[in-house]
Design a protein around this motif. Structure first.
Motif, PDB file in Angstrom:
ATOM      1  N   ARG A  53       0.808  -1.224   0.000  1.00 17.30           N
ATOM      2  CA  ARG A  53       0.000   0.000   0.000  1.00 17.30           C
ATOM      3  C   ARG A  53       0.840   1.271   0.000  1.00 17.30           C
ATOM      4  O   ARG A  53       0.567   2.222  -0.737  1.00 17.30           O
ATOM      5  N   SER A  84      -7.424  -6.719   2.411  1.00 20.17           N
ATOM      6  CA  SER A  84      -6.624  -5.593   2.878  1.00 20.17           C
ATOM      7  C   SER A  84      -6.077  -5.905   4.265  1.00 20.17           C
ATOM      8  O   SER A  84      -6.835  -6.270   5.173  1.00 20.17           O
ATOM      9  N   SER A  86      -4.200  -4.269   7.494  1.00 18.51           N
ATOM     10  CA  SER A  86      -4.074  -2.904   8.003  1.00 18.51           C
ATOM     11  C   SER A  86      -3.697  -2.898   9.480  1.00 18.51           C
ATOM     12  O   SER A  86      -4.240  -3.672  10.275  1.00 18.51           O
ATOM     13  N   GLU A 192     -10.177   3.396   0.325  1.00 14.06           N
ATOM     14  CA  GLU A 192     -10.088   2.087  -0.311  1.00 14.06           C
ATOM     15  C   GLU A 192     -11.428   1.389  -0.400  1.00 14.06           C
ATOM     16  O   GLU A 192     -11.820   0.898  -1.468  1.00 14.06           O
ATOM     17  N   TYR A 203     -14.376  -6.450  -0.973  1.00 16.34           N
ATOM     18  CA  TYR A 203     -13.272  -5.872  -0.198  1.00 16.34           C
ATOM     19  C   TYR A 203     -13.544  -6.055   1.288  1.00 16.34           C
ATOM     20  O   TYR A 203     -14.665  -5.810   1.773  1.00 16.34           O
TER      21      TYR A 203
END
Length: 290
Positions: A53, A84, A86, A192, A203
């Motif tokens: 990212r 994703s 994070s 995002e 997502y």
């Protein structure tokens, strides 16, 4: 070059070992270059696209991320599912550092980022449903995979408040978000999630708790060293989750949910009024409806 599954690596996750038959994809998109070259390779029998990212070497702060280019580049590859990873701070006593959260809601506190593909006076307006900001089908897969990694605790829901950054919260802000019933805080899930929805891509986020932000009086206030040290411990677990999730996602490649047709009834503009240049720019997103 094609991949149905994409992975976005957050702080500390800049590559995935074990990818075979590797190719690199670093396209020009209508919104510029993505954060870095996207590595496409075979993992667990599936073609997977991986993007760090913040770029290799962590070159982009959250506000400056070329998120529209990142998501559009995945779309160019044919990606339909994005995992994703994070780093987040915990706003709850029970969510300890190194715990994992698969959030189901998000609260937007950013202010300086482009949030949509349908801005910039393109002459085409779309209002996309965002009540459930993360794909529940993908969330279920990630929750199951996370529980197989031996993590101390995995939470199957939670509200992620996305702040602008790059500075961490003040104590007043941190306590305010707690009073608003937010559970974790980070800097990257938006835009995002919004752009992935507009691009009709499934997502979801694996949120790795690294600290107690700064609200917890009995804990040291968050520092970048703390974040990196704890995230480094979670990187191996995040890679396990990715490996475990990929075969489950592959089983659902042809299955649909609301993410697949998010734009179907969202484009409000009279088709005859949409500029040809805008249709060309947004082609991958809108052509099937125009």
């Amino acid at each position: 070059m094609e991949a149905k599954i994409g992975v976005i690596g957050g702080s500390g996750l800049y590559q995935i070992e074990g990818l075979e038959d590797i190719e690199e994809f670093y396209p020009d998109t209508p919104w510029g270059k993505p954060s870095d070259a996207i590595t496409v390779g075979t993992l667990e029998g599936q073609r997977v696209a991986f993007l760090p990212r913040h770029g290799k070497g962590h070159r982009f702060n959250p506000t400056d991320l070329p998120v529209r280019a990142n998501i559009y580049a995945f779309k160019m590859l044919g990606v339909e599912w994005i995992i994703s990873i994070s780093a987040v701070g915990s706003l709850r006593e029970e969510i300890a550092p190194l715990d994992l959260v698969i959030p189901d809601q998000i609260f937007d506190r950013t202010s300086l980022r482009p949030r949509t593909y349908f801005g910039d006076n393109l002459g085409i307006v779309a209002h996309v449903t965002f009540a459930d900001p993360f794909c529940n089908t993908l969330r279920g897969i990630l929750y199951e995979a996370a529980n197989q990694t031996g993590a101390r605790k995995v939470y199957n829901s939670g509200t992620y408040v996305c702040m602008e950054g790059p500075l961490f919260s003040s104590r007043a802000e941190s306590n305010f978000y707690r009073k608003m019933d937010c559970d974790i805080i980070g800097m990257t899930a938006l835009p995002e999630a919004k752009l992935a929805r507009e691009a009709e891509i499934h997502y979801a986020v694996v949120a790795c708790s690294t600290d107690y932000d700064c609200w917890h009086e009995g804990e040291e206030s968050v520092t970048i060293e703390m974040v990196v040290n704890n995230l480094t411990q979670n990187v191996g677990r995040a890679k396990q989750i990715i490996r475990l999730a990929i075969p489950k996602i592959a089983e659902l490649i042809q299955a649909g949910c609301g993410c697949d047709n998010a734009l179907e009834n969202a484009i409000m503009t009279d088709r005859s009024k949409i500029p040809a240049a805008s249709i060309e720019k947004l082609g991958l997103l809108v052509n099937k409806y125009l």
